[in-house]
Design an enzyme around this catalytic site. Sequence first.
Site, mmCIF file in Angstrom:
data_model
loop_
_atom_site.group_PDB
_atom_site.id
_atom_site.type_symbol
_atom_site.label_atom_id
_atom_site.label_comp_id
_atom_site.label_asym_id
_atom_site.label_seq_id
_atom_site.Cartn_x
_atom_site.Cartn_y
_atom_site.Cartn_z
ATOM 1 N N LYS A 195 42.714 -31.566 -8.063
ATOM 2 C CA LYS A 195 43.569 -31.829 -9.222
ATOM 3 C C LYS A 195 44.521 -30.644 -9.388
ATOM 4 O O LYS A 195 44.090 -29.517 -9.628
ATOM 5 C CB LYS A 195 42.720 -32.003 -10.478
ATOM 6 C CG LYS A 195 43.569 -32.228 -11.725
ATOM 7 C CD LYS A 195 42.714 -32.559 -12.928
ATOM 8 C CE LYS A 195 43.581 -32.713 -14.165
ATOM 9 N NZ LYS A 195 42.778 -32.992 -15.364
ATOM 10 N N LYS A 248 45.060 -35.768 -7.216
ATOM 11 C CA LYS A 248 45.834 -36.033 -8.418
ATOM 12 C C LYS A 248 46.862 -34.935 -8.647
ATOM 13 O O LYS A 248 46.488 -33.761 -8.562
ATOM 14 C CB LYS A 248 44.866 -36.081 -9.596
ATOM 15 C CG LYS A 248 45.511 -36.220 -10.945
ATOM 16 C CD LYS A 248 44.451 -36.223 -11.998
ATOM 17 C CE LYS A 248 45.145 -36.290 -13.345
ATOM 18 N NZ LYS A 248 44.211 -36.166 -14.432
#
Length: 325
Positions: A195, A248
Amino acid sequence: MYFPEYRPRRFRRTENLRRMIRETVLTVDQLVYPLFVLPGKNIKNPIQSMPDVYQFSVDRLMDEVATVVRLNVPAVLLFGLPQEKDEEGSEAFSDHGAVQKATLAIKEKYPDLVVITDVCLCEYTSHGHCGLLQGEQVDNDATLEVLARVALSHARSGADIVAPSDMMDGRVRAIRQALDENGHDQVGILSYSAKYCSAFYGPFREAADSAPKFGDRRAYQMDMANADEALREIAMDLEEGADMVMVKPALPYLDIIRRAKDRFDWPVAAYNVSGEYSMIKAAAAQGWLDEKRVMMEVLFSIRRAGADLILTYFAKEAAKVLLEN
Ligand code: PBG
């Protein structure tokens, strides 16, 4: 083979020819729809920066979930907002929190719909950071215990999969242990492994009211310049017991998705985040882009890069397009 023996245009001539050599498949099976749930009754708040996305109270959420089920989308991802925020984000592990109640209600009415819950503290802490503070820093190890409590309360409410998005080191192991010790060995973990610290989360922070009150998330989320490190994060999470891993955001990190899929034979999810959604919506509202076509192009790009699953605010619209075809 080269021209003129080989003419790639031969198989582009008609739709059926194109269908026959299409390499990437996108089906509704691969989509997950994120939902924002908050305490209270009869609430459906529009989110300014995310057209067609709302914050729902549990009662109103059920209409939205009915639509998701009708469109045959297999899973939802729940984000919660608390009644009250505090330093420790304690509402995140309250069995009466919005996510816990929504999970119960959904699993009661639609037992087959897969419920994934986001495990993080930023929506619940008064300072808006993803963990417990020690001065101005997020204290990694102290946060692990809280995250495990959050995951456990989601599991008790009936979540099928918990998805930690906090980026603390070691959280997958802490969560796996807590789940297993408490009889939830069937609850899966989808880890937001790679992330990045991304400006594309901007609209989400309006939706989840989760912007940090000071500073930013650079001390725990990944630096945009790094790729090898993403693979180490993924390896670590799989070692700790993650069932699925995630990259992400999706679009600016398609290379990471590809490398993750090539390296690990595990399900790789990609999060097509709020900013990726909003920029298309904004351009389409101006008449500058064809929304449906751009949406499908983006989703195909994420699949082509290697994602097995796509978490996307476009899930309902994409499901409609896929059903029409
Ligand atoms: C919470 C969390 C964020 C997103 C998912 N979980 C925001 C953040 O890290 O600030 C972003 C999702 C999106 O932008 O759609 N930690």
